[in-house]
Design a protein around this motif. Structure first.
Motif, PDB file in Angstrom:
ATOM      1  N   ALA A  84      -4.132  -5.722  -4.095  1.00 23.19           N
ATOM      2  CA  ALA A  84      -4.114  -6.522  -5.323  1.00 23.19           C
ATOM      3  C   ALA A  84      -2.698  -7.028  -5.608  1.00 23.19           C
ATOM      4  O   ALA A  84      -2.509  -8.160  -6.068  1.00 23.19           O
ATOM      5  CB  ALA A  84      -4.620  -5.686  -6.498  1.00 23.19           C
ATOM      6  N   MET A  85      -1.696  -6.208  -5.303  1.00 23.37           N
ATOM      7  CA  MET A  85      -0.302  -6.626  -5.494  1.00 23.37           C
ATOM      8  C   MET A  85       0.035  -7.805  -4.582  1.00 23.37           C
ATOM      9  O   MET A  85       0.698  -8.754  -4.997  1.00 23.37           O
ATOM     10  CB  MET A  85       0.625  -5.437  -5.220  1.00 23.37           C
ATOM     11  CG  MET A  85       2.093  -5.708  -5.490  1.00 23.37           C
ATOM     12  SD  MET A  85       3.117  -4.217  -5.283  1.00 23.37           S
ATOM     13  CE  MET A  85       2.687  -3.327  -6.786  1.00 23.37           C
ATOM     14  N   GLY A 105      -8.946   4.133  -5.318  1.00 22.28           N
ATOM     15  CA  GLY A 105      -8.412   3.062  -6.132  1.00 22.28           C
ATOM     16  C   GLY A 105      -6.919   3.101  -6.263  1.00 22.28           C
ATOM     17  O   GLY A 105      -6.340   2.209  -6.779  1.00 22.28           O
ATOM     18  N   THR A 163       2.416   1.720  -3.517  1.00 25.16           N
ATOM     19  CA  THR A 163       1.497   2.148  -4.578  1.00 25.16           C
ATOM     20  C   THR A 163       0.701   3.387  -4.216  1.00 25.16           C
ATOM     21  O   THR A 163       0.154   4.053  -5.100  1.00 25.16           O
ATOM     22  CB  THR A 163       0.491   1.021  -4.899  1.00 25.16           C
ATOM     23  OG1 THR A 163      -0.288   0.733  -3.722  1.00 25.16           O
ATOM     24  CG2 THR A 163       1.221  -0.241  -5.360  1.00 25.16           C
ATOM     25  N   ARG A 168       3.067   9.755  -3.906  1.00 25.45           N
ATOM     26  CA  ARG A 168       2.248   8.660  -4.439  1.00 25.45           C
ATOM     27  C   ARG A 168       0.859   8.615  -3.849  1.00 25.45           C
ATOM     28  O   ARG A 168       0.048   7.787  -4.231  1.00 25.45           O
ATOM     29  CB  ARG A 168       2.923   7.304  -4.139  1.00 25.45           C
ATOM     30  CG  ARG A 168       4.293   7.139  -4.747  1.00 25.45           C
ATOM     31  CD  ARG A 168       4.275   7.173  -6.261  1.00 25.45           C
ATOM     32  NE  ARG A 168       3.440   6.125  -6.812  1.00 25.45           N
ATOM     33  CZ  ARG A 168       3.869   4.892  -7.066  1.00 25.45           C
ATOM     34  NH1 ARG A 168       5.108   4.549  -6.808  1.00 25.45           N
ATOM     35  NH2 ARG A 168       3.079   4.010  -7.597  1.00 25.45           N
ATOM     36  N   ARG A 184       0.829  -1.209   0.000  1.00 29.36           N
ATOM     37  CA  ARG A 184       0.000   0.000   0.000  1.00 29.36           C
ATOM     38  C   ARG A 184       0.859   1.253   0.000  1.00 29.36           C
ATOM     39  O   ARG A 184       0.578   2.223  -0.711  1.00 29.36           O
ATOM     40  CB  ARG A 184      -0.926   0.007   1.225  1.00 29.36           C
ATOM     41  CG  ARG A 184      -2.019  -1.042   1.185  1.00 29.36           C
ATOM     42  CD  ARG A 184      -2.863  -0.981   2.454  1.00 29.36           C
ATOM     43  NE  ARG A 184      -3.779  -2.114   2.561  1.00 29.36           N
ATOM     44  CZ  ARG A 184      -4.645  -2.271   3.565  1.00 29.36           C
ATOM     45  NH1 ARG A 184      -4.699  -1.385   4.547  1.00 29.36           N
ATOM     46  NH2 ARG A 184      -5.435  -3.333   3.592  1.00 29.36           N
ATOM     47  N   GLN A 224       5.965  -4.519 -13.242  1.00 28.77           N
ATOM     48  CA  GLN A 224       5.176  -3.400 -13.740  1.00 28.77           C
ATOM     49  C   GLN A 224       6.101  -2.316 -14.290  1.00 28.77           C
ATOM     50  O   GLN A 224       7.250  -2.191 -13.864  1.00 28.77           O
ATOM     51  CB  GLN A 224       4.292  -2.853 -12.616  1.00 28.77           C
ATOM     52  CG  GLN A 224       3.319  -3.888 -12.071  1.00 28.77           C
ATOM     53  CD  GLN A 224       2.540  -3.399 -10.872  1.00 28.77           C
ATOM     54  OE1 GLN A 224       2.736  -2.294 -10.386  1.00 28.77           O
ATOM     55  NE2 GLN A 224       1.625  -4.233 -10.391  1.00 28.77           N
ATOM     56  N   SER A 233      -2.069   3.236  -2.460  1.00 32.34           N
ATOM     57  CA  SER A 233      -3.477   2.870  -2.586  1.00 32.34           C
ATOM     58  C   SER A 233      -3.751   1.551  -1.879  1.00 32.34           C
ATOM     59  O   SER A 233      -2.987   0.584  -2.051  1.00 32.34           O
ATOM     60  CB  SER A 233      -3.840   2.732  -4.072  1.00 32.34           C
ATOM     61  OG  SER A 233      -5.032   2.002  -4.263  1.00 32.34           O
ATOM     62  N   ALA A 239      -6.379  -0.414  -2.523  1.00 34.53           N
ATOM     63  CA  ALA A 239      -6.830  -1.374  -3.528  1.00 34.53           C
ATOM     64  C   ALA A 239      -5.670  -1.914  -4.358  1.00 34.53           C
ATOM     65  O   ALA A 239      -5.539  -3.130  -4.567  1.00 34.53           O
ATOM     66  CB  ALA A 239      -7.873  -0.713  -4.432  1.00 34.53           C
ATOM     67  N   LYS A 240      -4.798  -1.023  -4.830  1.00 30.74           N
ATOM     68  CA  LYS A 240      -3.674  -1.471  -5.652  1.00 30.74           C
ATOM     69  C   LYS A 240      -2.674  -2.275  -4.827  1.00 30.74           C
ATOM     70  O   LYS A 240      -2.121  -3.269  -5.301  1.00 30.74           O
ATOM     71  CB  LYS A 240      -2.986  -0.264  -6.281  1.00 30.74           C
ATOM     72  CG  LYS A 240      -3.828   0.443  -7.336  1.00 30.74           C
ATOM     73  CD  LYS A 240      -3.101   1.665  -7.880  1.00 30.74           C
ATOM     74  CE  LYS A 240      -3.950   2.392  -8.916  1.00 30.74           C
ATOM     75  NZ  LYS A 240      -3.285   3.621  -9.417  1.00 30.74           N
TER      76      LYS A 240
END
Length: 246
Positions: free
Chosen positions: A32-33, A246, A24, A239, A21, A66, A26, A28-29
């Motif tokens: 997800a990672m 999101g 990123t 960031r 978190r 990424q 975020s 959510a991101k």
């Protein structure tokens, strides 16, 4: 996966979420990672300490797949080194191992990254903390990192009023405000009116990293070193997105 390995990984999950978190900006991101890292397989997770390092390494591999952001103030590897050694409190050798780096190279990269922390855009910071001495200490740390403190709030109501009046670009909030209310609720009220990144400070970070509800992207653990706050502030400024975005 054997039962001891599963237990170790479950214990390590909140910290992997915190790392991802913060990287990123975020919830959510970041979550997800972590999910992608788990799907890709995690090796060497025999005990809790080993599981944490293995999961960090898996997150770093997903992040490395990424595209690198053009013109970013720090490379992804530099950000990860800063986060691993400050936010996650790994020693340099373990952090280098997580990232597959030679220790001497990691040391040089870390020194360079720390020198450039102050070069990031300065933030206008609202501090929400009910203990006056701690609030003043936080103010000194924030200002020493090159940021401006626009207000100190000791209660939920004061925090909302100060945010309306000063329009900060970053909020640094304690979760427990004693009789002054709840820091998380104060942040929710502020974010319903203004969009900005938030760093939560708590002695129990795992309670804010379950992945089961809207949770913060940036969490640091009490007590913390000045470098930890500097790195978290840097990540939030460069960031950060509002909590739950999101």
């Amino acid at each position: 996966m054997s039962e001891p390995d599963r237990t170790a990984l479950l214990s390590a999950l909140p910290y992997a979420r915190r790392l991802a978190r913060a990287l990123t900006g975020s919830q959510a991101k970041g979550d997800a990672m972590v999910a992608d890292a788990l799907r890709g397989g995690v090796s060497g997770a025999a005990g809790e300490a080993e599981a944490r390092l293995a999961l960090f390494a898996a997150v770093a591999r997903v992040a490395g797949s990424q595209p690198e952001e053009p013109a970013a103030p720090l490379t992804r590897t530099e950000r990860l080194l800063l986060l691993l050694t400050s936010l996650e409190e790994l020693d340099l050798e373990d952090a280098a191992g997580v990232l597959g780096l030679d220790a001497d190279l990691a040391r040089a990269m870390l020194a360079s990254a720390r020198e450039r922390l102050r070069a990031a855009s300065a933030a206008r910071v609202l501090i929400i903390e009910d203990e006056p001495i701690i609030a003043m200490d936080l103010q000194q740390l924030v200002e020493s990192a090159g940021h401006e403190v626009v207000g100190l709030a000791a209660s939920e109501a004061e925090a909302v009023a100060l945010a309306d009046r000063t329009r900060p670009t970053l909020v640094l909030a304690d979760v427990n405000l004693g009789h002054g209310g709840d820091g998380a609720t104060a942040v929710e009220r502020i974010l319903s009116r203004h969009a900005m990144p938030v760093i939560f400070v708590t002695a129990y970070p795992e309670r804010l990293l379950t992945g089961s509800r809207v949770e913060p992207a940036f969490v640091i653990t009490k007590p913390f070193e000045p470098t930890t706050l500097a790195v978290a502030t840097f990540q939030a400024v460069t960031r950060g997105v509002p909590i739950g975005a999101g």
